[in-house]
Design a protein around this motif. Sequence first.
Motif, PDB file in Angstrom:
ATOM      1  N   VAL A  88      -4.734  -8.309  -5.587  1.00 38.41           N
ATOM      2  CA  VAL A  88      -3.401  -8.570  -5.022  1.00 38.41           C
ATOM      3  C   VAL A  88      -2.367  -7.630  -5.646  1.00 38.41           C
ATOM      4  O   VAL A  88      -1.505  -7.073  -4.945  1.00 38.41           O
ATOM      5  CB  VAL A  88      -2.999 -10.043  -5.234  1.00 38.41           C
ATOM      6  CG1 VAL A  88      -1.532 -10.258  -4.871  1.00 38.41           C
ATOM      7  CG2 VAL A  88      -3.885 -10.953  -4.395  1.00 38.41           C
ATOM      8  N   LEU A  91      -2.782  -4.235  -4.108  1.00 36.25           N
ATOM      9  CA  LEU A  91      -2.273  -4.252  -2.734  1.00 36.25           C
ATOM     10  C   LEU A  91      -0.748  -4.165  -2.725  1.00 36.25           C
ATOM     11  O   LEU A  91      -0.155  -3.389  -1.951  1.00 36.25           O
ATOM     12  CB  LEU A  91      -2.726  -5.537  -2.020  1.00 36.25           C
ATOM     13  CG  LEU A  91      -4.169  -5.576  -1.505  1.00 36.25           C
ATOM     14  CD1 LEU A  91      -4.565  -6.999  -1.143  1.00 36.25           C
ATOM     15  CD2 LEU A  91      -4.347  -4.670  -0.292  1.00 36.25           C
ATOM     16  N   ILE A 102       0.717 -11.215   2.040  1.00 39.47           N
ATOM     17  CA  ILE A 102      -0.547 -11.325   1.317  1.00 39.47           C
ATOM     18  C   ILE A 102      -0.608 -12.693   0.630  1.00 39.47           C
ATOM     19  O   ILE A 102       0.321 -13.069  -0.090  1.00 39.47           O
ATOM     20  CB  ILE A 102      -0.690 -10.205   0.266  1.00 39.47           C
ATOM     21  CG1 ILE A 102      -0.559  -8.830   0.928  1.00 39.47           C
ATOM     22  CG2 ILE A 102      -2.015 -10.326  -0.477  1.00 39.47           C
ATOM     23  CD1 ILE A 102      -0.402  -7.682  -0.053  1.00 39.47           C
ATOM     24  N   ILE A 124      -3.145 -10.704   5.124  1.00 36.43           N
ATOM     25  CA  ILE A 124      -4.285 -10.370   4.264  1.00 36.43           C
ATOM     26  C   ILE A 124      -4.518 -11.543   3.319  1.00 36.43           C
ATOM     27  O   ILE A 124      -3.603 -11.976   2.618  1.00 36.43           O
ATOM     28  CB  ILE A 124      -4.032  -9.084   3.452  1.00 36.43           C
ATOM     29  CG1 ILE A 124      -3.760  -7.901   4.384  1.00 36.43           C
ATOM     30  CG2 ILE A 124      -5.209  -8.785   2.539  1.00 36.43           C
ATOM     31  CD1 ILE A 124      -3.349  -6.628   3.652  1.00 36.43           C
TER      32      ILE A 124
END
Length: 436
Positions: A88, A91, A102, A124
């Motif tokens: 994470v 990302l 996310i 996501i």
Amino acid sequence: MVWAEKFKLNKQLIKTVTELGFGAPKDIQLKTLTRITGGQDVIGIGPEGAGKTTTLVLGTLNRFNYKADGVPRALVLAPDQERVFEIVAQLERINRNTSIRIVSLHNGSPIDQQMDDLADGADIVVATPDRARAIYLKLGLNLNKVTYLAIDDAHLIVKQGLQLPVVELATSIDKGQHIVFTEVMHDRLEKMIGSFMVNPATIEVDDLPEEKLATYPQMLYHVPNFGTKLNLLSLFMQDDEVFTKTVVFVNTKTTAETLYKSLTNRLRKSVALLAPAFFEYNQVKDVEAFTNNNALRVLIVAQESIEAGINVQGIPFILHFDIPAEKEDYIAHITDSGVADEETLALTFATDIELDQVRKIEQITGQKMQLAELPEDLVIEKTRAQKEADKPEKPKRVDPNKYVPGEAFHEKKPENAKTYNFSANKKAKMNKKKNH
């Protein structure tokens, strides 16, 4: 602009990697990223630090070159909460599309809170397999529009026994692309991903350091389970002409005692333990005492019982039945002392779930272990699952007090026996003819 020349990434990603100062693409990125952006299923195999996670993140974000709509399009699975946080973070570091939401799913937060996060919108989803499956079964995770499934550190997922949630989630996605990154490939992992991957491209890279450590020659024996390890050890130790002196390293005192009891059935007084927990076992105080005792051929050493380093110089065979939790302990055992005329061979037994430890050791030593063939007369023990599958089915127990209908006590008369099956249309015509 190396990334722009090598890959067909969207403009925003190219701009971001340039701003972040990404250097030249790593080997695994050069070999997999084009296939990932092209939509192919990919298996990437490489050591820690090879760039697998960054490749996964770039491949995931590259699918979002438009305004996201808050419905999960990509599902990324990781073995534990720590890896979920790392993915994470990467990302969020690379992503510049503010419309992408996310959401992470893991066992560190209440499941109801995570279901609320998904309900607020997610493009996501980064999750551990068990938590993602639990929320999916509660109808909190929508997989209907997921077209991209990525699995990071797949070997650790198998080591933790999370294959079933992965397979269930993967098969719940109708159509999509599958990406798997792992440090090693073995039978258990192949079985897990084989049920959902379609003609994947397998890419393997070896990022070994140029500087090599001076070690004894190493040979790796890849075996399926503990029982087969025990059989292989017993088979080797039967050859007293070759295995004149062997130090066997295990991780725990319990395993050391198991090996001792198994070997003493055949080798009798030629087996000893180093500092055992019980005095009834044949024992020595140090390796020197073992070396000087001509009656002893095998010394079993439990790593947890060693407070300081152990000197194994001059021992013909150094055998790791288990791989130590600390890589430094293993390296200390196999380091070549450079003593003249010293001939020592290091043997390692490893199951599927230990192969990632083997890979890390190879990264430190700068050289791969030579994979040895298993002896033809080695007895391969079945796994617990195989033993369960081979068990004959137990006959169903019949309750003697329960009524079971039997056959009729007489046969029907020939004229009453039904040997035909007319259609409804045929029956209607026959009835009409009979009535008229």
